[in-house]
Design an enzyme around this catalytic site. Structure first.
Site, PDB file in Angstrom:
ATOM      1  N   ARG A 273      37.178  54.964  46.847  1.00 34.18           N
ATOM      2  CA  ARG A 273      38.086  54.090  46.116  1.00 34.18           C
ATOM      3  C   ARG A 273      37.665  54.074  44.647  1.00 34.18           C
ATOM      4  NH1 ARG A 273      36.963  48.962  45.017  1.00 34.18           N
ATOM      5  NH2 ARG A 273      35.748  48.508  46.902  1.00 34.18           N
ATOM      6  N   HIS A 277      39.043  47.001  44.540  1.00 33.40           N
ATOM      7  CA  HIS A 277      39.536  46.692  45.884  1.00 33.40           C
ATOM      8  C   HIS A 277      40.959  46.142  45.796  1.00 33.40           C
ATOM      9  CE1 HIS A 277      39.515  45.465  50.069  1.00 33.40           C
ATOM     10  NE2 HIS A 277      39.900  44.261  49.700  1.00 33.40           N
ATOM     11  N   TYR A 286      29.368  45.539  41.418  1.00 32.14           N
ATOM     12  CA  TYR A 286      28.611  45.979  42.583  1.00 32.14           C
ATOM     13  C   TYR A 286      28.436  47.496  42.681  1.00 32.14           C
ATOM     14  CZ  TYR A 286      33.446  46.349  44.377  1.00 32.14           C
ATOM     15  OH  TYR A 286      34.786  46.633  44.534  1.00 32.14           O
TER      16      TYR A 286
END
Length: 378
Positions: A273, A277, A286
């Site tokens: 990805r 998200h 992160y």
């Protein structure tokens, strides 16, 4: 396969990475695999590339619309186009797909007008297309629940005698899409178990994009996801999820196996990805930028473009495709602004097949409140 082309991140020292199917390297070179092959011609590859480009345009246009306040939320699929397009193009018209909220490419390949996707994330309707007409369910928001829906549907196909007859016009299969994060949900394990026990004609297609929101996949499982198949007694295949040719070949074989009555298959498509998200997420909190840059070098669109250029596809093809993508963007922007706002009172009409007294009372209270609010506002 050349190990330098393997898109898989390093595994734990306690695990061994299973072999991965790859038919097109990140540099656009064809790769052979003893288990799977893509036997299509350049015209089919050009069609796949068109799907990839148009899917990405839907995604980037919707992302921009959300940033301009036209959508409440959008889950980007940037980087996952090959997994979605390759697997979806392996489906036949009478097969059925159960997608997640991120499978925009699957919806595109099943003939769904992408403006319907905009309506979902604008909060104006629940999907707007007929699942029976397109062979695809409405996007599932509850993580992993669609795997149970798919298994139940597949069991129904078998009970109706639509599996293993040898009639290509009747025999059908199901595909269930889910991410690596969903494998931590009990629903997925239950679906795998039921499908294996009943030898249901369903393909479980895991888009391992490396993160369940902010949790990396190596914090969710000690072994590669494809090895889950062994525990449930069904075959598993790991495929380069950024390779549209490999995803098509692997899924096509698994779906045919299901149609022939040979049971379910778990496919782990290793992809990434590249975006957030959702548009409410900040992936910079992160993961490192260097990680994203490394995966950009494995872009699923670029490797197909390089192959087509090498095989002689004309500049006119690419120019016409760019124009079509731009036209799609214009249409999406216009359509989004024309989506009518729903009457919230209609929500109560879809709670039960037969409305209850309490439901009717709640609707009446809402209608009265709305009328009073509008009177004050005027």
């Amino acid at each position: 396969m050349d190990p330098s082309n393997d898109p898989t991140p390093p595994t734990s020292p306690l695990t061994t990475s299973p072999p991965m199917v790859q038919l097109l390297s990140p540099s656009g070179e064809r790769v052979t695999d003893p288990r799977h092959a893509f036997d299509g011609d350049r015209a089919e590859i050009e069609a796949l590339y068109r799907d990839l480009v148009m899917t990405r345009r839907v995604d980037t246009e919707a992302y921009a619309l959300q940033r301009h306040g036209e959508l409440g939320l959008w889950p980007p699929a940037l980087g996952q186009e090959a997994a979605q397009v390759g697997s979806a193009r392996a489906l036949r018209p009478h097969d059925f797909a159960f997608p997640t909220y991120r499978d925009h490419g699957v919806a595109w390949c099943r003939g769904v007008d992408p403006t319907h996707l905009l309506g979902i994330f604008r909060g104006s309707h629940l999907g707007g297309w007929d699942p029976a007409e397109h062979g695809i369910a409405l996007p599932n928001i509850i993580i992993g629940a669609q795997t149970l829906h798919a298994t139940g549907y597949a069991m129904g196909l078998a009970l109706e005698g639509l599996v293993g007859t040898g009639d290509a016009e009747r025999d059908s299969a199901v595909i269930a899409y889910f991410g690596d994060g969903a494998t931590s949900q009990g629903d997925v394990s239950e679906a795998l178990d039921w499908a294996a026990v009943h030898q249901s004609p369903v393909v479980f297609f895991c888009e391992n994009n490396q993160y369940a929101i902010s949790v990396p996949v190596d914090s969710q499982t000690r072994v590669p996801i494809v090895q889950r198949a062994d525990g449930f007694g069904l075959p598993g295949v790991r495929v380069d999820g950024n390779d549209v040719l490999a995803c098509l070949a692997v899924t096509r074989q698994a779906l045919q196996r299901a149609r022939d009555g040979e049971g379910p298959t778990l496919i782990e498509a290793v992809t990434y990805r590249m975006g957030a998200h959702t548009t409410s997420d900040d992936p910079g909190r992160y993961r490192d930028a260097s990680e994203v840059e490394g995966w950009k070098a494995k872009d699923p669109l670029e490797r197909v473009r390089l192959l087509l250029v090498a095989e002689g596809t004309s500049e006119e093809f690419f120019a016409e495709l760019d124009a079509d993508a731009e036209a799609l963007g214009v249409r999406l922007r216009a359509a989004c602004q024309q989506i009518t706002e729903p009457d919230l009172a209609e929500l109560f009409d879809h709670v039960f097949v037969e409305s209850t007294v309490e439901n009717q009372q709640q609707k009446a209270e809402h209608v009265a409140w709305q009328a009073a609010f509008e009177e004050v506002a005027s």
